[in-house]
Design an enzyme around this catalytic site. Structure first.
Site, mmCIF file in Angstrom:
data_model
loop_
_atom_site.group_PDB
_atom_site.id
_atom_site.type_symbol
_atom_site.label_atom_id
_atom_site.label_comp_id
_atom_site.label_asym_id
_atom_site.label_seq_id
_atom_site.Cartn_x
_atom_site.Cartn_y
_atom_site.Cartn_z
ATOM 1 N N CYS A 1 -84.889 -65.630 13.084
ATOM 2 C CA CYS A 1 -85.678 -66.447 12.160
ATOM 3 C C CYS A 1 -86.967 -66.880 12.846
ATOM 4 C CB CYS A 1 -84.875 -67.633 11.672
ATOM 5 S SG CYS A 1 -84.307 -68.659 12.989
HETATM 6 C C1 UN1 Z 1 -82.259 -67.887 14.523
HETATM 7 O O1 UN1 Z 1 -82.795 -66.781 14.538
HETATM 8 O O2 UN1 Z 1 -81.600 -68.274 13.511
HETATM 9 O O3 UN1 Z 1 -85.433 -69.625 19.311
HETATM 10 C C2 UN1 Z 1 -82.266 -68.832 15.657
HETATM 11 C C3 UN1 Z 1 -84.739 -68.606 19.204
HETATM 12 C C4 UN1 Z 1 -83.249 -68.734 19.370
HETATM 13 C C5 UN1 Z 1 -82.620 -69.158 18.092
HETATM 14 C C6 UN1 Z 1 -83.008 -68.372 16.870
HETATM 15 N N1 UN1 Z 1 -82.963 -69.678 20.417
HETATM 16 O O4 UN1 Z 1 -85.222 -67.515 18.958
#
Ligand code: UN1
Length: 507
Positions: free
Chosen positions: A280
């Protein structure tokens, strides 16, 4: 591998096979439950919650600590399962497991804090206090791209705070879900306090809806797409609940003219293509100053071309997509490329007919890394999360334009700026709408103890991680304790000391 409810594993359900996306080999067969499995798990959680909440917080913290130790002792094995079931490169899978350990070590200590406050009263012989009270039953629905780290962000603080949990992992990660559940349960959780439910999307939604209707769920945590987040938000709102929503992103990375370009390229490479763009926090669009655009693009292109894609057990930039469904969904987004764009590299699936040079995998569920130059604010590609290895490049002339491009897509999860001028960094921080800002670092890779969450289409403002998530899993209760022996009425019996309001200092 099925659901785990009230201390035992289900032995029946609709079979669904999970396969290793790198090799196509079978990994596990999930036994999918239905909506009633979900509701039953919530009922079990409801029954177990009171005793768990009555367990002293330091003891609950000790359980969290034991879970963290168990995960640490099993780090390699758990990382290997993550790599096998979703194709995440081993180095990243180890990092993901480390994120679980970090989260556990943070919340183990919180068991000996979980502070409330003593607050002065406006009356004599009266004392005010605040207490954190567990919410009750938390239903946690998580995605498959971070199949252990993101669940741990919810599960560990929820449990530490005295809640019982129903966890719905991605149904296509049954082996990971089973391993993770075992580590939690063996850490000392009493039966019924953590229940894992393997259900598909529609059954989960029906189950959640039924459980809310029956008064069995007090808090929903959801990490996934903005589209589903809206539906969950509506459902929760109908029951006067405020869910914790962690949704999509279209995360920008701004390159100022004074940036260290090699550093920016390194950051863009990891942000855009780490986890095959399925975070995300993955990079959506590089927003690069027109004076360094061509140079940045040339170096970025060279870095992408020379990067190795392939076998996730080796040293690669990224491995396969999580599953065929993820690749097909990603391929649909390639239709967002427009004639005014310049596409660098191949697009879509790596096949024998459309091979890649630096490729160590078996053609199957792998996608080419793609750069799309010439992205503009009005493009669908600019404002659509693609969840795959594609990075847009837009250019800007003024700082205002850069900020507008960094915010205009409507998401607000993560943003990054590369610059050597502190004023640029702080101005960007001030004006960008993202919940997380990085300076000279990637858009992804948040540390486990800072608030994590988004604004706009990325979420409803809730924050996970660190002390901030405690407000998701507890509610404040205030206490007024009067030991004066007579009724003291607030606001009415409060003493007032007269002031000489006419007094002025001599001039
Ligand atoms: C996600 O993709 O839902 O900051 C979380 C990051 C990871 C978490 C991603 N520690 O990319």
């Amino acid at each position: 591998m099925g659901s785990y409810v009230d201390g035992s594993w289900a032995t029946a359900g609709v079979p669904l096979a999970s396969t290793n996306p790198a090799t196509g080999e079978p990994v596990a067969t999930a036994l999918l439950g239905d909506a009633s499995t979900f509701v039953d798990a919530c009922r079990t959680a409801r029954a177990a919650q009171k005793a768990w909440a009555a367990t002293p917080a330091p003891v609950r913290g000790r359980v969290v600590e034991q879970i963290g130790r168990l995960v640490e002792a099993n780090k390699e094995a758990l990382a290997a399962i993550v790599t096998r079931e979703i194709g995440k490169p081993l180095a990243e899978a180890r990092g993901e497991v480390q994120e679980v350990i970090d989260t556990a070590s943070f919340f183990a200590g919180e068991g000996r804090r979980l502070y409330g406050q003593t607050v002065p009263s406006e009356m004599p012989d009266k004392q005010l206090f605040t207490f954190r009270v567990p919410v009750g039953v938390a239903a946690i629905v998580t995605a498959g791209n971070f199949p252990v780290a993101v669940p741990s962000w919810y599960l560990l603080p929820a449990l530490l705070c005295g809640n019982a949990v129903v966890w719905k992992p991605a149904e296509y990660t049954p082996a990971i879900a089973e391993a993770f559940t075992e580590l939690f349960v063996r850490g000392g959780l009493p039966a019924g306090v953590l229940n894992t439910v393997l259900t598909d999307g529609p059954a989960t939604f029906d189950g959640l809806s039924g459980a809310l209707e029956a008064g069995l769920v007090d808090k929903i945590g959801f990490t996934g797409s903005s589209v589903v987040g809206v539906r969950i938000g509506e459902l929760a709102g109908h029951h006067l609940q405020h869910p914790c929503l962690e949704l999509g992103g279209k995360n920008p990375l701004v390159v100022m003219p004074d940036a260290d370009l090699d550093l920016a390229v390194e950051g863009a490479l990891f942000s855009g293509f780490g986890t095959a763009g399925q975070r995300c926090t993955s990079l959506g669009t590089v927003i690069v100053h027109e004076s360094v655009h061509d140079e940045f693009l040339a170096r970025f292109t060279a870095a992408v071309e020379s990067a190795v894609v392939g076998d996730p057990t080796g040293d690669v930039l990224f491995g396969p997509m999580i599953s065929e469904r993820f690749l097909e969904n990603f391929e649909k987004h390639l239709a967002l490329i427009e004639p005014h764009h310049t596409v660098i590299g191949s697009t879509g699936r790596i096949t024998p007919a459309d091979p890649r040079g630096n490729f160590t995998g078996e053609p199957g569920i792998y996608a080419h890394p793609t750069i799309v130059d010439g992205v503009r604010a009005g493009d669908a590609l600019y404002s659509t999360e693609t969840f795959g290895p594609i990075v847009g490049v837009a250019s800007f002339a003024t700082f205002d334009e850069a900020v507008e491009l960094a915010n205009g897509h409507g998401y607000g999860l993560s943003a990054s700026i590369y610059t050597s001028t502190p004023a640029h960094a702080f101005r960007f921080r001030e004006r960008v709408t993202a919940g997380m800002v990085s300076v000279n670092n990637s858009t992804s890779g948040a540390e486990a103890h800072l608030p994590f969450g988004g604004n706009g289409r990325s979420g409803n403002g809730s924050r996970q991680s660190g002390i901030w998530v405690l407000d998701q899993f507890t509610r404040w209760q205030s206490m007024n304790w009067d030991f004066g022996g007579k009724l003291q009425k607030a606001q009415m019996d409060t003493a007032e000391l007269p002031a000489d309001t006419e007094y002025r200092l001599p001039r």
